[in-house]
Design an enzyme around this catalytic site. Structure first.
Site, short mmCIF file in Angstrom:
data_model
loop_
_atom_site.label_atom_id
_atom_site.label_comp_id
_atom_site.label_asym_id
_atom_site.label_seq_id
_atom_site.Cartn_x
_atom_site.Cartn_y
_atom_site.Cartn_z
N ARG A 47 0.82 -1.22 0.00
CA ARG A 47 0.00 0.00 0.00
C ARG A 47 0.85 1.27 0.00
NH1 ARG A 47 -3.85 -0.85 4.94
NH2 ARG A 47 -1.89 -1.71 5.72
N ASN A 66 -6.42 -2.76 2.18
CA ASN A 66 -6.34 -4.21 2.32
C ASN A 66 -7.75 -4.75 2.51
OD1 ASN A 66 -3.58 -4.42 2.16
ND2 ASN A 66 -3.25 -4.59 4.36
#
Length: 755
Positions: free
Chosen positions: A21, A39
């Site tokens: 990320r 996520n």
């Protein structure tokens, strides 16, 4: 929003806990992409907007430029109506009913964290739990997915203000690093005596001083406790052997750097790469002569198991000690590694003089991995820390979720759904309650992490294996029995992404055959679905059954008798009280099951040569026979092969030739080399005969015997020279640690082939 396009991008693979990320955040800001990333239980979900060309470059870079620990398996995108995202943000994770996310393996400390560890001006200077997005504990601290701090064993450590600032700073290396911590808020080191009471003085320097003084230390690592002594201190190593009840099996040695490793072993490029990569397995390397290493570290062995420091604690300890340390699993013989603090104190308190421990819990025990370089290619001997739980690929995919229960020794299990096969960490030999508990707990944990409730369960055919009994006790599942040596060959096929057919050469110690005898010297015409036994070693009795495995002289007695050699005084006089009884057992089949095992043939030869008449660990006699062999000897013994529907190799020919040379006074190293060269010649000849019969020119080598470097390198070279394409193991071990993957591959192929 004219000219802008919005896409929902699903990324699957090992993409949580690896800095994915933060990578996407930085990439989006660099390219001018707006939106968000999160996520979820299936991986990572991106909701992004930009002009079409920019989005195309962005999505291509997501796959091509992913962080080093990430494994991007699939990137799928769909067009959606633009909403006008003003900027790019990382947003809260989502949990879904169906979970398909993958979990990263534990990673060795990265160069950036090591630099902080050495920097007196850094607030994490000499902090033994320094980590970042690119390194540190992963699998061993994860309780659940998605991979966020509340679902790890770091949840007990409230994050401090400075660490939280780093965690939320997109420009920081610890941006969304779940185990982030520092001396103010993270785990702490303790040094305890063998009763669990704190010892005076600073923990790490005192522990290093104890090691230099000859003490045995229990050290809590990433996946469990290790036992450590100074590797150059012979009395200390001998003490550890005595307390651990490990008479002969080599210990692993940890060093700080590759340069340090070169002092003790010669390293080829492949070994150096294995040693220094982020997975950090134990690597089996050729020892240098004349070093200061204690003789008891690896008695009678030309090789040494080396590993580099892979945690900040290891780095700090090695620097303080100033030399290599033995680092072996924290257990007594045949038990699983200790990983819970109270259990470690109870089980290791009589072995260790002190415990260098900490308060970060380990959720799942994980032994060190073991590998070696074969022909410039890695071969796994034990696949565990650093590799597990990264999935292997099943081709064909399994249409139903399945569990493969593995073998009895060197056990692993495998849970699979779709294309993903999750082979477990090393469990060990299913011989006691502790190991069986580790096995069942591991299956439950993998099932939760990867959301797999098996509908199909694959198992070995041996009815007395505890793994088979476990399978038989499960309810509402379809059982798939897989013959042991077929599983070996299927494992090699799946390891190489192939489906067959191949000529499979499966050489090992023990495996239950379809005829009720013990197999282990097999030539199979096989694919993933099934096999035909097309060659074998001629069966010989195993007098005493399991006792013949632990006492190779029994196999020598049976083979010598089968070879028509009535008296071999070198052995028979030493076992005068039992020799005739054992021979009678073999002749009459009294507690003497038949075996075609190549491992048992090597055991017999080792006893006849005088290498080993009783063993202290599995395969010891064959290992020491390999170590004895003179690498310059080119001669070989020839074994006859009787023609028939199933070719039958005459192992007695090898025994007669060895016995004749022993009586003639031929040196043991020469005999040992001729044995290995003879087996190489045999495999090449038999495969040639089978190619003539079947037209198949691909050979797969599997089974524990093919961990033997002399054999595997000789056979690969010989078959290659004869025009064969040869498949060997790389990602899973050739030994029984790879059986579960083979079982899963067979079950998946059979299921997918149904109408």
């Amino acid at each position: 929003m004219s000219g802008r396009e919005r896409r929902l991008v699903r990324v699957e693979g090992v993409v949580q806990g690896v800095g994915f990320r933060p990578f996407v955040y930085a990439l989006a800001n660099r390219l001018g992409v707006t939106g968000q990333v999160r996520n979820d239980s299936s991986g990572v979900l991106l909701d992004v907007e930009a002009d079409p060309d920019t989005l195309a470059r962005f999505i291509a870079a997501v796959r091509a430029q992913a962080p080093p620990l990430a494994v991007v398996e699939k990137v799928e995108s769909t067009v959606a109506d633009p909403v006008g995202w003003p900027a790019f943000a990382i947003v809260a994770s989502q949990t879904q009913a169906q979970r398909n996310t993958l979990v990263s393996a534990d990673s060795a400390t990265c160069a950036d964290c090591l630099a902080e560890l050495d920097d007196p001006a850094d607030r994490r200077y000499q902090y033994p739990f320094v980590n970042c997005t690119n390194c540190g504990p992963r699998f061993t601290i994860v309780k659940d997915v998605p991979y966020d701090r509340p679902f790890t064993t770091m949840a007990k450590f409230p994050i401090c203000a400075r660490c939280e600032t780093e965690y939320h700073d997109p420009a920081d290396r610890r941006f969304h690093a779940q185990p982030v911590c520092c001396p103010d808020c993270g785990p702490r080191l303790d040094l305890l005596d063998s009763a669990g009471q704190p010892l005076a003085g600073p923990s790490l320097p005192t522990a290093a001083e104890m090691l230099r003084a000859g003490a045995v230390l229990a050290i809590k690592g990433i996946g469990g406790y290790h036992l450590a002594v100074l590797a150059t201190d012979e009395p200390a190593v001998a003490t550890l052997r005595s307390r651990k009840h490990r008479e002969d099996k080599p210990f692993a040695v940890m060093v700080a750097t590759v340069d340090d490793a070169r002092e003790w072993c010669s390293l080829d490029a492949a070994a150096r790469k294995l040693l220094s990569g982020w997975r950090r397995p134990i690597v089996l390397c050729d020892r240098r002569e004349g070093t200061a290493l204690a003789k008891s570290v690896a008695p009678g062995n030309r090789q040494l198991g080396l590993m580099l420091a892979y945690t900040p604690l290891h780095h700090l300890l090695l620097r303080a000690v100033g030399g290599p340390i033995v680092l072996t699993s924290g257990n007594t013989s045949d038990e699983p590694i200790a990983y819970e603090d109270a259990d470690a104190l109870a089980r290791l308190g009589t072995i260790a003089d002190a415990f260098l421990t900490h308060d970060r819990p380990i959720h799942i025990r994980t032994d060190d991995s073991v590998a070696r370089s074969v022909g410039g290619r890695p071969m796994m001997i034990r696949r565990s820390r650093g590799y597990v739980p990264e999935p292997l690929t099943l081709r064909p995919e399994t249409p139903q979720p399945l569990l493969a229960c593995g073998a009895e020794q060197k056990n692993t299990f495998c849970l699979a759904k779709g294309r993903h096969a999750f082979v477990s960490h090393h469990i060990g030999d299913l011989e006691n309650y502790q190991t069986l508990r580790s096995y069942t707990e591991g299956i439950a944990h993998f099932g939760r992490l990867f959301d797999i409730e098996p509908a199909v369960v694959a198992h070995d055919l041996h009815p007395e294996y505890l793994s088979t009994k476990y399978a038989m006790e499960l309810e509402n599942v379809e059982l798939v029995g897989v013959q042991h040596h077929h599983a070996h060959i299927a494992s090699c096929l799946a390891d190489n992404g192939e489906s067959g057919p191949v000529i499979g050469v499966a050489f090992d110690g023990t495996g239950f055959g379809t005829d009720g005898t013990i197999w282990g010297g097999e030539f199979l015409l096989a694919d993933l679905v099934g096999f035909t036994r097309v060659g074998r070693l001629a069966p010989v009795a195993m007098p005493g059954g399991a006792a013949a495995i632990k006492q190779p002289w029994r196999m020598a007695a049976a083979y010598l008798d089968a070879a028509g050699i009535d008296d071999f005084s070198v052995l028979s006089q030493r076992h005068e009280g039992d020799w005739s009884t054992v021979v009678t057992m073999a002749r009459r089949g009294i507690n003497a099951p038949l075996t075609s095992s190549a491992g048992r043939l090597l055991d017999a030869v080792a006893a006849i040569v005088g290498v080993r008449e009783a063993i202290n660990y599995e395969g010891q006699a064959a290992v020491e026979l390999e170590q004895l062999a003179d690498r310059t000897e080119k001669g070989h013994y020839r074994l006859a092969v009787l023609d028939g529907e199933t070719l039958e190799v005459q192992g007695v020919d090898l025994v007669r030739a060895v016995a004749d040379d022993v009586r003639a006074g031929v040196p043991g190293p020469v005999i040992a080399a001729r044995v290995h060269n003879g087996l190489v010649d045999l495999v090449v000849r038999v495969c040639g005969q089978l190619r003539d019969r079947t037209g198949v020119d691909v050979v797969a080598l599997s089974g524990g015997v093919f961990q033997n470097l002399l054999l595997v390198e000789g056979v690969v070279a010989g078959l290659g020279g004869a025009g064969f394409r040869v498949l060997t193991h790389s990602r899973v071990p050739p030994n029984d640690g790879g059986i579960s993957f083979g079982q899963a591959a067979v079950a998946a192929a059979r299921l997918s082939g149904r109408p």
